[in-house]
Design an enzyme around this catalytic site. Sequence first.
Site, PDB file in Angstrom:
ATOM      1  CG  ASP A 109     -48.160  23.562 -22.549  1.00 50.06           C
ATOM      2  OD1 ASP A 109     -47.888  23.817 -21.355  1.00 50.06           O
ATOM      3  OD2 ASP A 109     -47.442  22.855 -23.271  1.00 50.06           O
ATOM      4  CG  HIS A 258     -53.008  21.672 -23.812  1.00 44.08           C
ATOM      5  ND1 HIS A 258     -52.712  20.340 -23.665  1.00 44.08           N
ATOM      6  CD2 HIS A 258     -52.044  22.194 -24.593  1.00 44.08           C
ATOM      7  CE1 HIS A 258     -51.610  20.057 -24.349  1.00 44.08           C
ATOM      8  NE2 HIS A 258     -51.188  21.166 -24.918  1.00 44.08           N
TER       9      HIS A 258
HETATM   10 ZN   LIG Z   1     -48.690  23.730 -27.063  1.00 44.54          ZN
END
Ligand SMILES: [Zn+2]
Length: 294
Positions: A109, A258
Amino acid sequence: MMHLISKKIVTLATACILLSSCGQLQSEKESTNINSSDPSITAPAVTDTNSSANQTGTDSTDSEGSPSNNVQEQEPEAAPELQYHINKAYNVVPNEEGINKKVVLLTFDDGPKDQDMVNGLLDTLDKHRAKAIFFVNGYRVKANPNLLKQIYDRGQIIGNHSWDHIDLKKENAENARKQVEDVQQIVEDTIGERPRFFRPPFGSGNDQLHQIAKDNELIYMTWSNGSLDWDSKNKNKPEAVIQNVMDQLHAGSNILMHELPWTVEALDELLTKLEEKGYSFVDPRTISVAPEAP
Ligand SMILES: [Zn+2]
């Protein structure tokens, strides 16, 4: 003539023996280590990363560098069949019996941010022949359209993570819709395709947001296995990121990661460990809308 025929028979027999022993090996391998599905570990936390994802975007870790040497010889890919869906606990599950349950979904992400980190992730994914969803923010795509193109061109899948990475539950319908649809648009303008997947920032959503996703033919998900790579206590600790994922590992794990330097650094070892446990990486393109959508 007879000689030739008998030679053929011998060859055939040899091939049969070889084949059957291969089959045995294969089934032995598959029979080890099944059944680590633990349905108890599914509750998705309602804390995606926040500003923590923005801290120190610098790439202290270039170590994944270049395992990319034999990347080019990927076989041409056929259009994948729809075999899986995301269930209510946000796990990836087969649409029907007989499809491998022991899979994980890899997701990254809050990008695309940084060339070195993107390269690191892509190289490692290629090395393991794995596909992932990159849930991107619109403002990042606007700043780094070329990174989005690279991710897409190297066969990875783009997901929608809203334009500004704000809590969409707190927005009125009009704003929330714009946060989603502007990303659909910029991604299409950049790579020629609209995302099929949506993940709200912080995992924070409501009925309104589900409806907006549905209106845009987006498959909605949070996650079911958080690497906690966004948490400051795991900063610069690739080993902790790996451990967090392994601790929560279950069949269908939807793994939240991430674009962060220590995650880039962790990825090769993490994927190796997952493979050693007998897990396969789901190709997100095989994920369909849930059979009975709410
Ligand atoms: Zn996020």
